[in-house]
Design an enzyme around this catalytic site. Structure first.
Site, PDB file in Angstrom:
ATOM      1  N   SER A  22       0.828  -1.205   0.000  1.00 12.06           N
ATOM      2  CA  SER A  22       0.000   0.000   0.000  1.00 12.06           C
ATOM      3  C   SER A  22       0.860   1.252   0.000  1.00 12.06           C
ATOM      4  O   SER A  22       1.947   1.273   0.579  1.00 12.06           O
ATOM      5  CB  SER A  22      -0.887  -0.005   1.246  1.00 12.06           C
ATOM      6  OG  SER A  22      -1.761   1.088   1.250  1.00 12.06           O
ATOM      7  N   PRO A  23       0.376   2.330  -0.640  1.00 12.74           N
ATOM      8  CA  PRO A  23       1.112   3.601  -0.551  1.00 12.74           C
ATOM      9  C   PRO A  23       1.099   4.121   0.880  1.00 12.74           C
ATOM     10  O   PRO A  23       0.054   4.148   1.534  1.00 12.74           O
ATOM     11  CB  PRO A  23       0.322   4.528  -1.483  1.00 12.74           C
ATOM     12  CG  PRO A  23      -1.028   3.916  -1.598  1.00 12.74           C
ATOM     13  CD  PRO A  23      -0.839   2.448  -1.461  1.00 12.74           C
ATOM     14  N   CYS A  25       2.930   7.341   3.235  1.00 13.96           N
ATOM     15  CA  CYS A  25       3.775   8.532   3.241  1.00 13.96           C
ATOM     16  C   CYS A  25       5.024   8.303   4.086  1.00 13.96           C
ATOM     17  O   CYS A  25       4.950   7.724   5.177  1.00 13.96           O
ATOM     18  CB  CYS A  25       3.000   9.729   3.776  1.00 13.96           C
ATOM     19  SG  CYS A  25       1.773  10.356   2.617  1.00 13.96           S
ATOM     20  N   ALA A  59       2.604   9.082  -1.513  1.00  8.47           N
ATOM     21  CA  ALA A  59       2.015  10.183  -2.273  1.00  8.47           C
ATOM     22  C   ALA A  59       3.128  11.074  -2.822  1.00  8.47           C
ATOM     23  O   ALA A  59       3.983  11.556  -2.074  1.00  8.47           O
ATOM     24  CB  ALA A  59       1.077  10.989  -1.386  1.00  8.47           C
ATOM     25  N   GLN A 101       2.150   6.796  -6.863  1.00  7.62           N
ATOM     26  CA  GLN A 101       0.902   7.435  -6.487  1.00  7.62           C
ATOM     27  C   GLN A 101       1.083   8.939  -6.637  1.00  7.62           C
ATOM     28  O   GLN A 101       1.872   9.559  -5.926  1.00  7.62           O
ATOM     29  CB  GLN A 101       0.491   7.106  -5.058  1.00  7.62           C
ATOM     30  CG  GLN A 101      -0.894   7.659  -4.726  1.00  7.62           C
ATOM     31  CD  GLN A 101      -1.254   7.535  -3.263  1.00  7.62           C
ATOM     32  OE1 GLN A 101      -0.652   8.192  -2.421  1.00  7.62           O
ATOM     33  NE2 GLN A 101      -2.249   6.712  -2.951  1.00  7.62           N
ATOM     34  N   TYR A 186      -7.577  14.934   0.256  1.00 10.53           N
ATOM     35  CA  TYR A 186      -6.675  15.696  -0.603  1.00 10.53           C
ATOM     36  C   TYR A 186      -7.483  16.332  -1.731  1.00 10.53           C
ATOM     37  O   TYR A 186      -8.686  16.123  -1.856  1.00 10.53           O
ATOM     38  CB  TYR A 186      -5.543  14.813  -1.111  1.00 10.53           C
ATOM     39  CG  TYR A 186      -4.613  14.341  -0.008  1.00 10.53           C
ATOM     40  CD1 TYR A 186      -4.373  15.137   1.109  1.00 10.53           C
ATOM     41  CD2 TYR A 186      -3.978  13.106  -0.069  1.00 10.53           C
ATOM     42  CE1 TYR A 186      -3.521  14.716   2.129  1.00 10.53           C
ATOM     43  CE2 TYR A 186      -3.129  12.672   0.940  1.00 10.53           C
ATOM     44  CZ  TYR A 186      -2.905  13.477   2.037  1.00 10.53           C
ATOM     45  OH  TYR A 186      -2.077  13.064   3.041  1.00 10.53           O
ATOM     46  N   ARG A 232      -7.027   5.775  -6.172  1.00 10.73           N
ATOM     47  CA  ARG A 232      -7.396   5.533  -4.776  1.00 10.73           C
ATOM     48  C   ARG A 232      -8.530   6.469  -4.403  1.00 10.73           C
ATOM     49  O   ARG A 232      -8.456   7.684  -4.671  1.00 10.73           O
ATOM     50  CB  ARG A 232      -6.207   5.723  -3.832  1.00 10.73           C
ATOM     51  CG  ARG A 232      -6.618   5.660  -2.350  1.00 10.73           C
ATOM     52  CD  ARG A 232      -5.476   5.401  -1.407  1.00 10.73           C
ATOM     53  NE  ARG A 232      -5.194   3.962  -1.339  1.00 10.73           N
ATOM     54  CZ  ARG A 232      -4.516   3.375  -0.349  1.00 10.73           C
ATOM     55  NH1 ARG A 232      -4.042   4.101   0.656  1.00 10.73           N
ATOM     56  NH2 ARG A 232      -4.278   2.078  -0.358  1.00 10.73           N
ATOM     57  N   GLY A 325      -0.265  -2.497   4.186  1.00 12.37           N
ATOM     58  CA  GLY A 325       0.524  -1.344   4.577  1.00 12.37           C
ATOM     59  C   GLY A 325       1.387  -1.598   5.781  1.00 12.37           C
ATOM     60  O   GLY A 325       2.533  -2.034   5.680  1.00 12.37           O
ATOM     61  N   ARG A 326       0.836  -1.374   6.966  1.00  9.40           N
ATOM     62  CA  ARG A 326       1.640  -1.474   8.178  1.00  9.40           C
ATOM     63  C   ARG A 326       2.216  -2.866   8.388  1.00  9.40           C
ATOM     64  O   ARG A 326       3.333  -3.013   8.898  1.00  9.40           O
ATOM     65  CB  ARG A 326       0.796  -1.043   9.379  1.00  9.40           C
ATOM     66  CG  ARG A 326       0.699   0.463   9.517  1.00  9.40           C
ATOM     67  CD  ARG A 326      -0.381   0.916  10.462  1.00  9.40           C
ATOM     68  NE  ARG A 326      -1.677   0.945   9.805  1.00  9.40           N
ATOM     69  CZ  ARG A 326      -2.754   1.542  10.305  1.00  9.40           C
ATOM     70  NH1 ARG A 326      -2.681   2.152  11.483  1.00  9.40           N
ATOM     71  NH2 ARG A 326      -3.896   1.540   9.644  1.00  9.40           N
TER      72      ARG A 326
END
Length: 371
Positions: A22-23, A25, A59, A101, A186, A232, A325-326
């Site tokens: 997963s994207p 930051c 991002a 992304q 965003y 997304r 992700g995590r």
């Protein structure tokens, strides 16, 4: 064959499996130029080496004022393109595929990054410290951030052109796919939602989808017919009067018409202080609605942490890929461990790591125990 380790083809690109990074930051461009560094090469290559079917970057801003923080990565100039090319080369060298992304943070831009040890969190960086005036659907701020400037129509047209230009640079840099960040409050999401877009011009009301759809259409033209395009979304705004998954499914149909291949379903992020429970797989139902009603492939994300959970999401038909992700930050070899747990033949392997995987099925063969 497991669902998680069944290949997925979008346009002309086949991804070896459906366990995708997963994207997330990183705020790691310490010189504030938006150029990625050796740190990013190591960071993204580790997931490819760990067997992820697709690695999606953090991002990456399409304009300087589109950054979330001053330390964000960018793709608004050629020096950034050259820097990203070293990252895609590192991922490809270990057999992986990588997507960028592309994002514009809108009114949520220009904040302190809030990493451990930083003095500030969830506040705007003053201009004298490297911050900037942000752009929004209106002049209403996000939480305690500095108020944005209400974007003019010409400025929103410029944002569309910036997404297309950055997408062209992404292809030049060697990315295998492009994702647009239309979620989490965003700019693309801010214009999309009736909660934050109460404009009375052509970008409001019935034109709330205009910015996201126009950006997607422009990017499709910029990247050609072969490169997969993902978007997304926040399938649920998680705000009173906001969009729900059925609204997002209708949007997905429009996105499909302009050349979007997969909708990556997250949620929330639109307004400060939103209250929702992040139980395991909490965003999967939204992905399922968008997939069924929107008639477009989806990815599910959000507290998907173990192999059998991810497998079930795919077997149930809730999504076509899972974004991890995590769990992948904690274990960059999450995909390999999942393959071993699911006893998945044909899973991606790194033969040089055979000592760690002896006795398990990899690439359809049992790795021998060395004598």
């Amino acid at each position: 064959m497991t669902a998680l380790f069944t290949p997925l083809t979008l346009r002309g690109t086949t991804f070896a499996n459906r366990a995708w990074t997963s994207p997330m930051c990183m705020y790691a461009c310490e010189d504030r130029t938006g150029r990625v560094t050796a740190w990013h090469r190591a960071h993204y290559a580790q997931f490819a080496l760990g067997g992820a079917g697709l690695v999606v970057t953090e991002a990456t801003a399409v304009l300087p004022e589109g950054r979330v923080t001053p330390q964000d990565a960018g793709l608004w100039n050629d020096s950034q393109t050259a820097a990203w090319a070293t990252v895609t080369e590192a991922v490809h060298a270990v057999g992986g595929k990588i997507a960028v992304q592309l994002a514009h943070a809108g009114r949520k831009g220009g904040k302190y990054r809030g990493l451990p040890g930083d003095a500030h969190r969830n506040r705007s960086v003053p201009v004298e410290e490297g911050g900037w005036s942000t752009l929004g659907a209106s002049d209403e701020p996000f939480g305690d951030y500095a108020p944005p400037r209400s974007a003019t129509g010409d400025e929103l047209d410029q944002v569309v052109r910036a997404f297309a230009a950055s997408a062209r640079r992404a292809v030049e840099a060697g990315f295998d796919a492009i994702e647009l960040h239309g979620a989490h409050g965003y700019l693309l999401h801010e214009l999309l939602s009736p909660v934050t877009n109460r404009r009375e011009d052509d970008w409001g009301g019935g034109g709330r989808e205009r910015l996201l759809v126009a950006a997607a259409a422009a990017v499709r033209v910029a990247i050609g017919d072969e490169v997969p395009l993902l978007v997304r979304v926040s399938a649920e705004d998680v705000a009173p009067g906001g969009l729900d998954a059925h609204d997002t499914a209708r949007l997905a149909r429009r996105l499909r018409e302009v050349g979007v291949d997969l909708v990556d379903c997250s949620s929330g992020g639109l307004v400060a202080g939103a209250d929702y429970s992040e139980e395991p797989g909490y965003q999967v139902p939204g992905a399922a609605v968008v997939r069924t009603e929107g008639g477009v492939p989806t990815a599910a994300v959000g507290r998907i942490t173990d192999a059998w959970q991810a497998e079930q999401v795919l077997r149930d038909g809730s999504a076509d890929a899972v974004m991890i992700g995590r769990a992948m930050l904690r274990d960059p070899h999450w995909a390999r461990h999942a393959a071993a747990e699911l006893d998945a033949p044909g899973a991606p392997v790194e033969p040089r790591y055979y000592r760690a995987w002896r006795g398990t099925v990899l690439d359809g063969l049992t790795v021998p125990t060395p004598v």
